[in-house]
Design an enzyme around this catalytic site. Sequence first.
Site, PDB file in Angstrom:
ATOM      1  N   ASP A 242       0.821  -1.213   0.000  1.00  0.00           N
ATOM      2  CA  ASP A 242       0.000   0.000   0.000  1.00  0.00           C
ATOM      3  C   ASP A 242       0.848   1.253   0.000  1.00  0.00           C
ATOM      4  O   ASP A 242       0.376   2.328  -0.386  1.00  0.00           O
ATOM      5  CB  ASP A 242      -0.929  -0.011   1.211  1.00  0.00           C
ATOM      6  N   LYS A 253      -0.903  -5.265   4.100  1.00  0.00           N
ATOM      7  CA  LYS A 253      -1.922  -5.810   4.989  1.00  0.00           C
ATOM      8  C   LYS A 253      -1.326  -6.434   6.251  1.00  0.00           C
ATOM      9  O   LYS A 253      -0.316  -7.128   6.174  1.00  0.00           O
ATOM     10  CB  LYS A 253      -2.741  -6.858   4.225  1.00  0.00           C
TER      11      LYS A 253
HETATM   12  C1  LIG Z   1      -2.528  -4.417  -5.052  1.00  0.00           C
HETATM   13  S1  LIG Z   1      -1.969  -4.297  -3.463  1.00  0.00           S
HETATM   14  C2  LIG Z   1      -3.452  -4.166  -2.538  1.00  0.00           C
HETATM   15  C3  LIG Z   1      -3.170  -4.061  -1.056  1.00  0.00           C
HETATM   16  O1  LIG Z   1      -4.295  -3.426  -0.430  1.00  0.00           O
HETATM   17  C4  LIG Z   1      -4.799  -4.324   0.539  1.00  0.00           C
HETATM   18  O2  LIG Z   1      -5.325  -3.651   1.641  1.00  0.00           O
HETATM   19  P1  LIG Z   1      -6.926  -3.365   1.711  1.00  0.00           P
HETATM   20  O3  LIG Z   1      -7.611  -4.630   1.298  1.00  0.00           O
HETATM   21  O4  LIG Z   1      -7.165  -2.997   3.166  1.00  0.00           O
HETATM   22  O5  LIG Z   1      -7.173  -2.204   0.781  1.00  0.00           O
HETATM   23  C5  LIG Z   1      -3.614  -5.158   0.937  1.00  0.00           C
HETATM   24  O6  LIG Z   1      -2.737  -4.448   1.781  1.00  0.00           O
HETATM   25  C6  LIG Z   1      -3.006  -5.418  -0.423  1.00  0.00           C
HETATM   26  O7  LIG Z   1      -1.706  -5.863  -0.416  1.00  0.00           O
END
Ligand SMILES: CSC[C@H]1O[C@H](OP(=O)(O)O)[C@H](O)[C@@H]1O
Length: 351
Positions: A242, A253
Site C-alpha cells: 500500500d 496488509k
Molecule cells: C494491489 S496491493 C493491494 C493491497 O491493499 C490491501 O489492503 P486493503 O484490502 O485494506 O485495501 C492489501 O494491503 C493489499 O496488499
Amino acid sequence: MLKIIMSQHDSIRAVEWKDNHLVLLDQRKLPHNEQFVPLYSAEDTADAIRNMVVRGAPAIGIAAAYAAAMAARKCYKQYPQDWRKRLSAEIDVLQNSRPTAVNLMWALKRMCDLADTVDGDPEEPLLALAQQIHQDDINANYRMGELGSALIQPSHGVLTHCNTGSLATGGYGTALGVIRSAYSSGKIEHVYADETRPWWQGSRLTAWELVKDKIPAHLLCDGAAAHLMKLGKVSWVIVGSDRIAANGDVANKIGTYSLAVNARYHGVKFMVVAPTSTIDLATLSGNDIPIEERSQDEVLNVNNQRIAAQYTQAWNPAFDVTPAALVDALVTEKGVIENPTAEKIASLMAS
Ligand SMILES: CSC[C@H]1O[C@H](OP(=O)(O)O)[C@H](O)[C@@H]1O
C-alpha cells in the site's frame, strides 16, 4: 473516450467508468453476491473507499481519480468562476478516506495538477487522465507479471496474503498478477492463500479470483503460514503493498511483517510487487507511514455476528510495515530491485 483495454481478466472489473459515472463492484458482498454500486460524487466515492466497497491500493487510486473528474465536472457547472477552489474541498474528502495507500494521494495529486492548468471546462481532460491512470495500472500489472514470473524457478508452491488481484487494481493484479503469469508459464504448481483476517480478503476475494482462473489453490488460516514454510511447501511469499517508503520499507496488509520474518527464518524468498505509484519518496522510512486502525467490530464480529466474549476490546491495525532488509525482490513495472535500498529505489524512480 479511451476504451480501457484489459484481456482475459475482463470478467473482473473492480472499478469502471460507465456512461457518465463511476461504478464499483461491491467487494463487501463477494464472493456470494456480485453487486455493483453506481457513484456520482466525490463524497459518495470517499464513503465507498472508507467502507471498503472498493479496496486495494491501486484500485483506490483509480476510483479516486474518476471521482475527482466527477467533482471537477460538478464544480465547473455550479461555480464556473471559482470551480478550482470548490474542487479542492471535494478532493480533501477523498484524500482523507483512507490514510495508508499512497496511490490515493498520488492519483489525486495528478488530477489536481491537471485541474490547475486546464483552461475552460475540465470535464474531458480530467476524465481522460483518470482513464489513463486506469489503463497505465493495467499495463503495469502485466509488465510486473512478466518480471516477477521470471524470478520464480519452475514447479514450486507460493504463498500470498490478502488480495492483490483484479479486485485490488485496475485489472490483472500486482502479486496475484505475478502468480497468474507464473502459473500460465508453468512455473507454479500450487498457490497457498492466507484467509487474511479480519476482513477475509483471502477467503472472499483471492480464492474467488483463483477459482475463476482455475488456478489450483488452498486457503489457510493466517496462523498456519509458518508451518507451511517449515514443511517446505513454498519457495516464495508474494505480496503487494500500500505504500513503499524511500528506504524500501513496505506497508502492507496486517500479517505481512510476520510472513517476512518467518520467510527469512525458513529460507523462503519474499517478493513485493507494486507499481511505482505505490513508492512514496516523500515518506523516508516505514516509521513514517500512517497505519490505518479500523473498527474493533471487524475483529469482534464475523458476518456481523459477535464471536468474541461480551465486553472484550479489540485492536485492529489494518497494515504493518516490513523492513526493506526482509525483502528479497521488489518488482515494479520499471524493473526489479533485489535487496532494495534507498539508493536502488532512488535510481529506479529516476529512470
Ligand atoms: C494491489 S496491493 C493491494 C493491497 O491493499 C490491501 O489492503 P486493503 O484490502 O485494506 O485495501 C492489501 O494491503 C493489499 O496488499
